[in-house]
Structure formats: C-alpha cells, structure tokens
Design a protein around this motif. Sequence first.
Motif, PDB file in Angstrom:
ATOM      1  N   ARG A   1       0.770  -1.237   0.051  1.00  0.00           N
ATOM      2  CA  ARG A   1      -0.123  -0.023   0.188  1.00  0.00           C
ATOM      3  C   ARG A   1       0.962   1.188   0.075  1.00  0.00           C
ATOM      4  O   ARG A   1       0.695   2.168  -0.643  1.00  0.00           O
ATOM      5  CB  ARG A   1      -0.808   0.221   1.325  1.00  0.00           C
ATOM      6  CG  ARG A   1      -2.090  -0.927   1.041  1.00  0.00           C
ATOM      7  CD  ARG A   1      -3.184  -0.534   2.413  1.00  0.00           C
ATOM      8  NE  ARG A   1      -3.225   0.733   2.277  1.00  0.00           N
ATOM      9  CZ  ARG A   1      -3.835   1.296   3.625  1.00  0.00           C
ATOM     10  NH1 ARG A   1      -4.137   0.681   4.715  1.00  0.00           N
ATOM     11  NH2 ARG A   1      -4.272   2.666   3.580  1.00  0.00           N
TER      12      ARG A   1
ATOM     13  N   GLN B   1       2.350   1.999  -3.636  1.00  0.00           N
ATOM     14  CA  GLN B   1       1.545   2.244  -4.781  1.00  0.00           C
ATOM     15  C   GLN B   1       1.511   3.733  -5.113  1.00  0.00           C
ATOM     16  O   GLN B   1       1.381   4.447  -4.131  1.00  0.00           O
ATOM     17  CB  GLN B   1       0.274   1.630  -4.604  1.00  0.00           C
ATOM     18  CG  GLN B   1      -0.035   0.182  -4.644  1.00  0.00           C
ATOM     19  CD  GLN B   1      -1.251  -0.460  -4.400  1.00  0.00           C
ATOM     20  OE1 GLN B   1      -2.248   0.115  -4.112  1.00  0.00           O
ATOM     21  NE2 GLN B   1      -1.408  -1.706  -4.701  1.00  0.00           N
TER      22      GLN B   1
ATOM     23  N   SER C   1      -4.111   0.903 -12.162  1.00  0.00           N
ATOM     24  CA  SER C   1      -4.884  -0.035 -11.916  1.00  0.00           C
ATOM     25  C   SER C   1      -6.227   0.502 -12.086  1.00  0.00           C
ATOM     26  O   SER C   1      -6.719   1.430 -11.745  1.00  0.00           O
ATOM     27  CB  SER C   1      -5.040  -0.566 -10.421  1.00  0.00           C
ATOM     28  OG  SER C   1      -5.937  -1.427 -10.200  1.00  0.00           O
TER      29      SER C   1
ATOM     30  N   ASP D   1      -6.260   6.057  -2.090  1.00  0.00           N
ATOM     31  CA  ASP D   1      -5.200   6.290  -2.301  1.00  0.00           C
ATOM     32  C   ASP D   1      -4.433   7.803  -2.190  1.00  0.00           C
ATOM     33  O   ASP D   1      -5.441   8.599  -2.704  1.00  0.00           O
ATOM     34  CB  ASP D   1      -4.918   5.988  -3.862  1.00  0.00           C
ATOM     35  CG  ASP D   1      -5.135   4.416  -4.220  1.00  0.00           C
ATOM     36  OD1 ASP D   1      -4.574   3.465  -3.271  1.00  0.00           O
ATOM     37  OD2 ASP D   1      -5.759   4.105  -5.133  1.00  0.00           O
TER      38      ASP D   1
END
Length: 394
Positions: free
Chosen positions: A32, A35, A167, A318
């Motif tokens: 995490r 990313q 993604s 995010d």
Amino acid sequence: MREARGSGRAGLARPRPERGTPPAGVPVPRARRAQLHPGAWWLWALALGTAATRTTNPLLLALLITVSGYVVAVRRPHTPWARSYGAFVKLAAAVLLLRLAFAVFLGSPIPGTHTLFTLPEVPLPDWAQGIRLGGRVTAEGLTFALYDALRLAALLICVGAANALASPSRLLKSLPGALYELGVAVVVALTFAPNLIADVRRLRAARRLRGRPDKGVRGLVQVGLPVLEGALERSVSLAAAMDARGYGRTAEVPPAVRRTTAALTLGGLLGVCAGTYGLLTAEGGSYGLPVLLAGLASALAGLRLGGRRTLRTRYRPDPWDARAWLVSASGAAVAALLILAGSLDPGALRPGVVPLEPPTLPLWPAAAVLLGLLPAFVTPAPEAAPDPRKEPTT
C-alpha cells in the motif's frame, strides 16, 4: 485493585480509528505504501500523448515511444491487466501499416517528383473526382503518410502505457461521486481488452497442452467462441455484482441543489467551449483564457454539488503524495515544452516533405522529452512476480 485496573484501562483508551485505516500498532502493508496514485499515471501518459500530437518529427515521436516503453518496462506491475501494453503496440503497428497501404493504393494529397513505382490505375466516374485507385506512388506521399501515422501510433502507445501502469479499479475508486457511474462504464471498457487478452492466452495454452492447433485461422476460430462466451459470463456476473452493491441508487437532494448543479455544469461546459474557441482564434486571445478558467471553475463546482446524489464511502483511499505530483508534473512539462517549441520553431517539430529532406533531431525539444523518464526513478519498483513452482504455505 479493580479500581486501579479500571482506571488503567480508561487511561489506555484510544480514539476509534477512521474507517479504512488499520488499528494502532498494525503496520501499513508495504504494497500500500509503494503504490502510486493511478491518476498520476494517466496524467503522465495523456501529457505524453498530447506532446505526440504537437509534432510529426519521426525522431521525436520515436523518442516519445521509447520513453513510455522504458517506463512501462521497469514499472509495470505483474498483473493480468498490465499485459495489455503489447496489444496496444501491435494496434499501433497495424495503424501504421494501414495508413501506408492507403497512401499506396488510394494516393496522397502531397504532390511529389520522386516516383517510386506506378500501379495500374482504375478509372472512376466523374462523381468520384478527387479519389483515385492506383497510379503513381511518390516518396513524398509515402513520407507524409509515415509521419502522420507515426503520430497516431505514438498516441496509442501512450494510452497503452497508462492501461499497463494504472489499476482500473483503483482509478475508479479515486473518481469524485458525480463521475462515479461514468467512471464505472469507462473502467469496464478499459478492462475489456486486458481480460480478453488473458482469456486468449489461457485458451491457447490449454489447446497447446491438448496437442491442438492454436495459430492460424482455424485456431483463431476455435478460440474465439470460448472467449466470447467468457466475456458474456463476465458481463452477467458484473451486472449482478453492481446491482447487489446498489449501483445507480441516488440520494434525495433538494430541487434547488439539482437546478444549481445543472446550471453550473452546463454553464461550465459552455464556458470551456467558448474559451477554447477564443484561444484558437486570433480575435479571441484576450478573453479566451479568462472564459476558459471561469468555465472550468463552474464545471468543477457543478461536479462538487452533483456528488451529493451519490452516497459512496472509500475504503483505503490512495493518497496523492509528492511522487504523484512529480510524475504528473514530468508529463505536463513534456507537453508544455513541446507546445512552446512548436510555436517558436515549427519547422523543427513539423519537418516538410516537399522538397524531400531527412528530418533532424532538435536538441532542446529532445531534452524536454527525456523529462518523461522521471517516473522510472521516483516511483517504487513493482513487487516480484510470484514463482508458480512454489507451493503456497499454510
């Protein structure tokens, strides 16, 4: 002792963490933290695509393709949807060959004096003037077609780089509430090609294991039907999952808010169109930029208000950190510098073909394109692919 224990427990009480955040003392997974925000990859790739549309110099376009390909090679994750980059490269090559074939058989609007060969010309009726089949093929016409097709190929490869690096599901999670339904449709469309490629590879591998042909027309026909069947099953499953999760449900908002949202969104879109038209014309250079900025502000305010109708919660959103700013800024710098170079020295970015002369590589626009390599150094390397030979441990 009981009072002491009770007071100790009360003293150790901690505030309840927000939804989606790990409890205190639990480390955040490394995956995490490593990313990058998917929107940063898309902004970087679209900026490179914008830079590709500003030039027909084959050397600069080849440099743009190389830059995007290198970043994909070193930062592409080991996921099924990341394998779509090769399909976009093949599509770009097909577009290039098709454009050259059109220039050979249908002619080119660019006149030329260097005749390469002459094809038999098919006579056409008077109502088809301006169109020819066959005839003289010149080097100038083929060169013009090559430059034009290479620009479109570079744009397709940049879009393929965004598909391979970002993604789709995480990109959908980052969209504002007003664009959620539109984002779902776009993400489903973007994931169609990677899933299709994964199905084709899986079925071809199964056919090879069974000793059946997997290439040629026969193999394509026998693989195509299971692929279509799998696509239909995936569509039905996706529709059921979306309905179970409340897709399309909206919250009740006052009528005044709905009217204000519609007015702001419509006025913002009109302002963006008018400002863009003013920037493209010589007469509207004074009012184009202010109208464009006002239209963007109005459209963003409309999207902000429109998000009230969609009730959504984000699980582990995010973060947009410094790396995301650097990645998006590197692409924006490439696009801005090439736009500036096109206004200062248009001959270097758009080489002529009449008279026919070899293209030259302008130095500072080429150095500007190399700024697109920054994501290869500021973003973390993807996790290693799992070894299929190792058995999972329990």
